[in-house]
Design a protein around this motif. Structure first.
Motif, PDB file in Angstrom:
ATOM      1  N   GLU A 107     -15.220   8.149  -7.451  1.00  0.00           N
ATOM      2  CA  GLU A 107     -13.572   7.802  -7.143  1.00  0.00           C
ATOM      3  C   GLU A 107     -12.373   6.873  -6.799  1.00  0.00           C
ATOM      4  O   GLU A 107     -12.151   7.789  -7.919  1.00  0.00           O
ATOM      5  N   VAL A 108     -11.667   6.924  -6.046  1.00  0.00           N
ATOM      6  CA  VAL A 108     -10.264   7.603  -6.094  1.00  0.00           C
ATOM      7  C   VAL A 108      -9.672   5.583  -5.621  1.00  0.00           C
ATOM      8  O   VAL A 108     -10.459   5.137  -4.602  1.00  0.00           O
ATOM      9  N   ARG A 109      -8.717   6.031  -6.391  1.00  0.00           N
ATOM     10  CA  ARG A 109      -7.268   5.092  -5.571  1.00  0.00           C
ATOM     11  C   ARG A 109      -6.324   5.191  -5.984  1.00  0.00           C
ATOM     12  O   ARG A 109      -5.556   6.027  -7.154  1.00  0.00           O
ATOM     13  N   ARG A 110      -5.018   4.384  -5.245  1.00  0.00           N
ATOM     14  CA  ARG A 110      -3.988   4.838  -4.746  1.00  0.00           C
ATOM     15  C   ARG A 110      -3.129   3.918  -5.767  1.00  0.00           C
ATOM     16  O   ARG A 110      -3.041   3.145  -5.568  1.00  0.00           O
ATOM     17  N   LEU A 111      -2.332   4.408  -6.380  1.00  0.00           N
ATOM     18  CA  LEU A 111      -2.195   3.504  -7.413  1.00  0.00           C
ATOM     19  C   LEU A 111       0.223   3.226  -6.796  1.00  0.00           C
ATOM     20  O   LEU A 111       0.289   2.752  -7.349  1.00  0.00           O
ATOM     21  N   ASP A 112       0.376   4.631  -6.734  1.00  0.00           N
ATOM     22  CA  ASP A 112       1.875   5.308  -6.089  1.00  0.00           C
ATOM     23  C   ASP A 112       1.905   5.450  -5.231  1.00  0.00           C
ATOM     24  O   ASP A 112       1.254   6.508  -4.953  1.00  0.00           O
ATOM     25  N   THR A 113       3.363   5.279  -4.808  1.00  0.00           N
ATOM     26  CA  THR A 113       3.135   6.169  -3.552  1.00  0.00           C
ATOM     27  C   THR A 113       4.985   6.686  -3.501  1.00  0.00           C
ATOM     28  O   THR A 113       5.876   5.897  -4.514  1.00  0.00           O
ATOM     29  N   VAL A 114       5.573   7.811  -2.499  1.00  0.00           N
ATOM     30  CA  VAL A 114       7.389   7.866  -2.951  1.00  0.00           C
ATOM     31  C   VAL A 114       7.862   8.816  -2.101  1.00  0.00           C
ATOM     32  O   VAL A 114       6.938  10.094  -1.160  1.00  0.00           O
ATOM     33  N   GLU A 115       8.484   8.680  -0.857  1.00  0.00           N
ATOM     34  CA  GLU A 115       9.116   9.313  -0.542  1.00  0.00           C
ATOM     35  C   GLU A 115      10.330  10.502  -0.416  1.00  0.00           C
ATOM     36  O   GLU A 115      11.714   9.593  -0.982  1.00  0.00           O
ATOM     37  N   LEU A 116      10.642  11.075  -0.696  1.00  0.00           N
ATOM     38  CA  LEU A 116      11.764  12.480  -1.031  1.00  0.00           C
ATOM     39  C   LEU A 116      12.053  12.967   0.741  1.00  0.00           C
ATOM     40  O   LEU A 116      11.633  12.945   1.133  1.00  0.00           O
ATOM     41  N   PRO A 117      13.825  12.221   0.518  1.00  0.00           N
ATOM     42  CA  PRO A 117      14.369  12.612   2.243  1.00  0.00           C
ATOM     43  C   PRO A 117      14.332  14.602   1.889  1.00  0.00           C
ATOM     44  O   PRO A 117      15.912  14.822   2.182  1.00  0.00           O
ATOM     45  N   VAL A 118      13.554  15.213   2.273  1.00  0.00           N
ATOM     46  CA  VAL A 118      13.428  16.270   2.068  1.00  0.00           C
ATOM     47  C   VAL A 118      12.359  17.431   3.345  1.00  0.00           C
ATOM     48  O   VAL A 118      11.109  16.570   2.688  1.00  0.00           O
ATOM     49  N   ARG A 119      12.971  17.908   4.128  1.00  0.00           N
ATOM     50  CA  ARG A 119      11.825  18.465   4.767  1.00  0.00           C
ATOM     51  C   ARG A 119      11.055  20.026   4.068  1.00  0.00           C
ATOM     52  O   ARG A 119      12.063  21.152   3.911  1.00  0.00           O
ATOM     53  N   VAL A 120      10.228  19.627   3.012  1.00  0.00           N
ATOM     54  CA  VAL A 120       9.008  20.549   2.855  1.00  0.00           C
ATOM     55  C   VAL A 120       7.828  20.991   3.776  1.00  0.00           C
ATOM     56  O   VAL A 120       7.773  22.511   3.802  1.00  0.00           O
ATOM     57  N   ASP A 121       7.563  20.823   4.741  1.00  0.00           N
ATOM     58  CA  ASP A 121       6.573  20.677   5.357  1.00  0.00           C
ATOM     59  C   ASP A 121       7.431  20.656   7.118  1.00  0.00           C
ATOM     60  O   ASP A 121       8.679  20.989   7.337  1.00  0.00           O
TER      61      ASP A 121
END
Length: 252
Positions: A127-141
């Motif tokens: 069982e999985v649950r998303r707790l938080d997110t972050v968006e970085l202004p960086v191109r990694v992919d």
């Protein structure tokens, strides 16, 4: 000098300890050449024999329990086998993970000795649950921004690398997972965020004490690497509150 292990709980029958990332729990055929093991360090620190009852993968940090006598070991192993133990993990993954979901992809055993085709697929549920997110202004992919999620995972079965494989299969590999993850994201975290390891931690373990029968809920803090990352990402509200101190001895 190697610092002592951090004890989360200690009584007459069992001990819970914070396993550092990168440390093997005990000797195995897949660990030839290794000289340092959690079991031996704990035995030397306590000055007595300890009995393993479950496992954590080498790169995973967090709470692990050992028995201090054979009867307690048998009782705890039975509790794990009967799925009477609750487990809570925190993981940092690539992308915006599912808000809440049960992952039940069957998994083949990974023992490194036989071809996967010869191993039957076995029931596995997380069982999985998303707790938080972050968006970085960086191109990694391929995108100009890179998004990551903090996921809570509760495995209901105990297959090898279960959480890592389930999240990867769902499309959200754990950062730092060399086998099931994405190399470019792993390198970004290692080179720019001082996170050169698997970002998966066992932070909670709950079961009935095998002697007293009382509920025992253990909470393990994150190590310095993950704590610093949480602070950087604004996730400090999700830092686990550790078990305050070992409880008094439980007498039979």
């Amino acid at each position: 000098m190697t610092p002592p292990l951090s004890l989360l709980h200690l009584d007459d029958h069992l001990v819970a300890v914070h396993k550092p990332a990168g440390l093997l729990v005990h000797r195995s055929a897949l660990a030839r050449g290794e000289r340092e093991f959690l079991l031996q360090r704990l035995r030397d620190q306590l000055g007595r024999r300890v009995y393993p009852v479950h496992r954590l993968d080498r790169p995973t940090s967090g709470v692990i329990v050992f028995a201090l006598d054979p009867d307690t070991a048998a009782a705890l192993q039975a509790a794990f086998t009967a799925r009477r133990v609750t487990k809570r993990y925190l993981a940092v993954v690539r992308g915006i993970g599912p808000e809440r979901e049960r992952l039940d992809y069957p998994l083949r055993e990974e023992d490194g000795r036989r071809p996967k085709a010869q191993m039957p697929a076995m029931e596995a549920a997380t069982e999985v649950r998303r707790l938080d997110t972050v968006e970085l202004p960086v191109r990694v992919d391929r995108y100009p921004q890179s998004r990551y999620s903090l996921m809570e995972a509760s495995p209901l079965t105990g297959r090898r690398h279960q959480i890592r494989r389930h999240l990867s299969r769902r499309g959200y590999p754990i950062i730092g997972d060399a086998k099931h993850g994405k190399g470019n994201h792993n390198r970004f975290f290692a080179e720019h965020l001082a996170c050169p390891r698997l970002l998966l931690a066992a932070v909670g373990l709950g079961f009935d004490h095998p002697v007293s029968g009382r509920p025992l809920d253990l909470c393990c803090p994150l190590d310095a690497t993950m704590t610093t990352l949480f602070e950087r990402f604004g996730w400090t509200g999700h830092l686990p509150t550790p078990t305050r101190s070992p409880v008094p001895s439980v007498m039979p």
